[in-house]
Structures are given as C-alpha cells and as structure tokens.
Design an enzyme around this catalytic site. Structure first.
Site, short mmCIF file in Angstrom:
data_model
loop_
_atom_site.label_atom_id
_atom_site.label_comp_id
_atom_site.label_asym_id
_atom_site.label_seq_id
_atom_site.Cartn_x
_atom_site.Cartn_y
_atom_site.Cartn_z
N HIS A 246 0.96 5.11 -2.23
CA HIS A 246 0.70 5.92 -3.27
C HIS A 246 1.93 6.77 -3.73
O HIS A 246 2.69 7.32 -3.26
CB HIS A 246 -0.36 7.00 -2.63
CG HIS A 246 -1.57 6.41 -1.92
ND1 HIS A 246 -2.56 6.43 -2.69
CD2 HIS A 246 -1.76 5.72 -0.93
CE1 HIS A 246 -3.71 5.90 -2.16
NE2 HIS A 246 -3.17 5.27 -0.90
N HIS B 88 0.87 -1.08 0.03
CA HIS B 88 0.11 0.04 -0.11
C HIS B 88 0.78 1.41 0.08
O HIS B 88 1.11 1.82 0.98
CB HIS B 88 -0.86 0.01 1.19
CG HIS B 88 -1.95 1.00 1.25
ND1 HIS B 88 -3.30 0.70 1.26
CD2 HIS B 88 -2.14 2.38 1.06
CE1 HIS B 88 -4.08 1.79 1.07
NE2 HIS B 88 -3.35 2.89 1.14
N ASP C 101 1.80 9.49 -5.85
CA ASP C 101 1.87 11.06 -5.68
C ASP C 101 2.06 11.48 -4.15
O ASP C 101 2.50 12.42 -3.96
CB ASP C 101 0.46 11.38 -6.14
CG ASP C 101 -0.63 10.80 -5.71
OD1 ASP C 101 -0.58 9.63 -5.03
OD2 ASP C 101 -1.91 11.36 -5.94
N HIS D 247 -9.99 1.05 -0.30
CA HIS D 247 -9.72 1.79 0.91
C HIS D 247 -11.18 1.75 1.73
O HIS D 247 -12.09 2.47 1.45
CB HIS D 247 -9.31 3.29 0.85
CG HIS D 247 -8.04 3.52 0.47
ND1 HIS D 247 -7.60 3.17 -0.73
CD2 HIS D 247 -6.74 4.40 1.16
CE1 HIS D 247 -6.17 3.57 -0.76
NE2 HIS D 247 -5.92 4.17 0.33
N GLY E 256 -9.51 8.03 -1.89
CA GLY E 256 -9.94 9.35 -1.43
C GLY E 256 -10.73 9.58 -0.22
O GLY E 256 -10.67 8.45 0.55
N GLU F 223 -11.54 3.45 7.22
CA GLU F 223 -10.30 4.15 7.54
C GLU F 223 -10.92 5.39 8.45
O GLU F 223 -10.45 6.03 9.42
CB GLU F 223 -9.55 4.58 6.36
CG GLU F 223 -8.45 5.64 6.67
CD GLU F 223 -7.81 6.15 5.30
OE1 GLU F 223 -8.11 6.13 4.27
OE2 GLU F 223 -6.24 6.63 5.49
N ASP G 250 1.90 3.71 3.23
CA ASP G 250 0.76 4.79 2.78
C ASP G 250 1.57 5.62 1.69
O ASP G 250 1.26 5.51 0.56
CB ASP G 250 -0.12 5.45 3.83
CG ASP G 250 -1.46 5.53 3.17
OD1 ASP G 250 -1.91 5.08 2.18
OD2 ASP G 250 -2.32 6.29 4.05
#
Ligand SMILES: [Zn+2]
Length: 343
Positions: A25, A23, A27, A208, A181, A211, A289
């Site tokens: 990301h 996991h 960006d 996701h 998101g 959370e 993350d």
C-alpha cells in the site's frame, strides 16, 4: 587469516535475493521524513515535526488489538497525499526503497478516493501516481503498475466511481482493482456489480479477504467477485472447503507475515501457516503490506521466512516463480522476469 564461523557461512543473505512484490500500500509506505518535509512545504499541521515522534505515530505496534487499530496509522500519511506533486514523489521514493531491497517488479496499491480532499479528481490522482512510476522507471531498474483499491466501508457506487476513473489507464499503468479496509463478514455481496463491471472493463481483480474475518469471505471473493488473487487469506487454514478451493483453482495468496501478526490475522509468527501452505502446493507470495506502518521491508520479510520458517534457496525460488506467474502482466513480461532466476 580471519576465521569465519560456520554459522556465518550458512546464513543466507536475504537482501540480494531477487524479489517481486504484489501487495504494497502506497499510503502505508511513506517515509516518515517525507511526511514531515511535505507537511512543512504545504503548511499542513502535524502533531509533531520530530522524526522520532512521527515514526512512533506512523508505525503500528506488533501487538495491535485488531486490523482496525492498525488502519488508524494511515491518517498521518494521507494528510500529505492530497496533491499530485506529493503523490508522484511518494511513489518515486517507494520504488527507490524497493529497488534497494532488490525488488524487480512491484504492484503498488492505493485508494484514489482517499486523495481527493483538496479537490483533485480520481483521474488526476491516478495520473500523478503513474507519473511517479514512469519517473522511477526512467532512473531505476525496477518496474511497477498500480492496483486501485475500492474501500469496503464505502458504497458500491463509490467503488464504481473509482473503477470508471481508472478505466482509461488500464494497461497504461493500472492493472487491477482491489477491495481494501476493515473486513466484515459477507462484505462481498455489496460489490458484486462493481467487480463485474471491473472485469468487463479489463481490470484484473484481487481482494483483501480472510484477514480479519472468516474463510467464507475468501470463497465469496473468488466465486462472487471473480478474485484471481487474495490479499492475505490466512484464515483458509482452518476451513477445508476454502482451502481446497484456493488450492484447486491455484488462487495466489498475497501473504504479508509481519502485518498478519500485527493485525491478529494470525496469533503469532511461529503459528503463521505460510510454510504449510507453500509445502502443500498453495501458491503464495511474500510482501510487506506497508513498509512504514509495519516497519518492514521485503528483505526483512524474507529474513522472517528464513529464520522462522526455514526458507532456503528452493523455497525462495518457488515464491519468486509463484509471484511472477500471478503478476497482472502479459506473458512476455513474465518470461523476462522468470529469466532472472537463471542469472
Ligand atoms: Zn493490504
């Protein structure tokens, strides 16, 4: 002779433990210096070109008010991720960073739709990320595949557009789709058809959930969307029905300890349920993350597991094995990665 303190001997070196990352990301993991370099190269206006300032703007504080505040940190990197050349470079650098943390295999996720502002198609975006992976695999002893994120705040048609764009890359650099998101209650209902299509095409599915909202989202992600893994999922802790479902089905939770504290998914690190999950037979993995937004690395996350939750060799071996078994790769690759444990 130098006297070695007993405590020094007992502290486990987290850096050299082999790791798998499920996991991460893209960006949220751009080196701040690269943001500056690429902005200068492309004439993109940044609020500052000072490294310290850019670090401040791209790292989320430990005390964010919410997941939404945390997600604001992605605007800056996304500004420089609108060309194939830049995306390829950022993927390459991320894998280089992971290599130095002794990550053997990683699944890198990003939302192609967020990289089309300058006219690239989603297919071109995906291809450039795959080019970055291929180049890193040529130079480094680390492998990766992509997970394509569909954004929860966009429509189901937008999700389908990403699913269609990635179809031809399935098994050739792309392994799965994700929904990412801000998290609202009941978001799953909007994406039932999109995820059904993704499954038909041969994508794996991770979502996701649990959370920033309730455990019901975890149940819905598994039952309505066919999620094989759950991003975070820490909120299952206080919901017996969801907890039992995750446990019985062996659904992997992609846990990101630092991020979970920042986004208020848990109220403090010491109250994070990761250790209870692991001891009770829930399948968990440990992940960053976002290396930059959470100002962390896989080694840092492992240190947190060691220092706060008392993980030792046995626990880290379990995490490695759970992670390999939950990877979206074939059995041959899993066997090869599991052999690392015996070396
Ligand atoms: Zn995430």
């Amino acid at each position: 002779m130098v006297k070695v303190e007993e405590s020094e001997v007992l502290v486990m070196d987290c850096h050299h433990i082999p790791k798998i990352e499920l996991h991460c990301h893209l960006d949220g993991s751009v080196r701040p210096k690269t943001i500056i370099d690429l902005a200068k190269k492309d004439g993109i206006e940044l609020p500052s070109y000072d490294l310290e300032e850019i670090e401040k703007l791209s790292i989320a504080p430990m005390e964010c008010s919410s997941l939404d505040e945390y997600l604001k940190r992605f605007d800056l990197p996304l500004a420089v991720m609108q060309s194939g050349e830049n995306i390829e470079k950022i993927v390459f650098e991320l894998m280089e960073d992971a290599l130095f943390e002794n990550v053997k295999y990683m699944e890198i996720r990003f939302a192609p739709v967020l990289h089309t502002k300058n006219g690239m198609s989603q297919k071109e975006v995906i291809q450039s990320a795959i080019n970055g992976i291929k180049r890193a695999e040529m130079f480094f002893n680390i492998e990766a595949t992509l997970i394509l994120c569909c954004m929860k705040h966009l429509s189901e048609e937008d999700a389908i557009e990403t699913i269609e764009a990635g179809k031809k890359f399935i098994g050739k650099g792309v392994s799965a789709v994700d929904l990412a998101g801000g998290e609202e209650e009941g978001f799953a209902d909007k994406f039932v058809n999109a995820m059904k299509l993704a499954k038909e095409y041969g994508y794996h599915i991770t979502v996701h959930a649990g959370e920033a909202a309730s455990a019901q989202n975890v149940i819905d992600s598994i039952e309505k969307l066919g999620a094989e893994r759950i991003g975070h999922g820490v909120r299952i802790e206080n919901n017996e029905e969801t907890y039992n479902l995750v446990k019985e089905k062996g659904v992997m939770l992609e846990i990101c300890p630092t991020s979970n504290v920042q986004t208020k998914a848990v109220d403090s690190m010491k109250n994070h349920p990761i250790r209870r999950f692991l001891d009770d037979g829930i399948k968990i993995s440990v992940n960053t993350d976002n290396r930059t937004v959470s100002n962390t690395s896989m080694s840092d996350e492992f240190e947190v597991c060691r220092d706060v939750f008392g993980f030792g060799e046995e626990e880290f071996r379990k995490v490695y094995a759970h992670s390999v078994n939950a990877l979206f790769v074939d059995d041959k690759k899993k066997e090869k990665l599991l052999r690392v444990l015996n070396q």
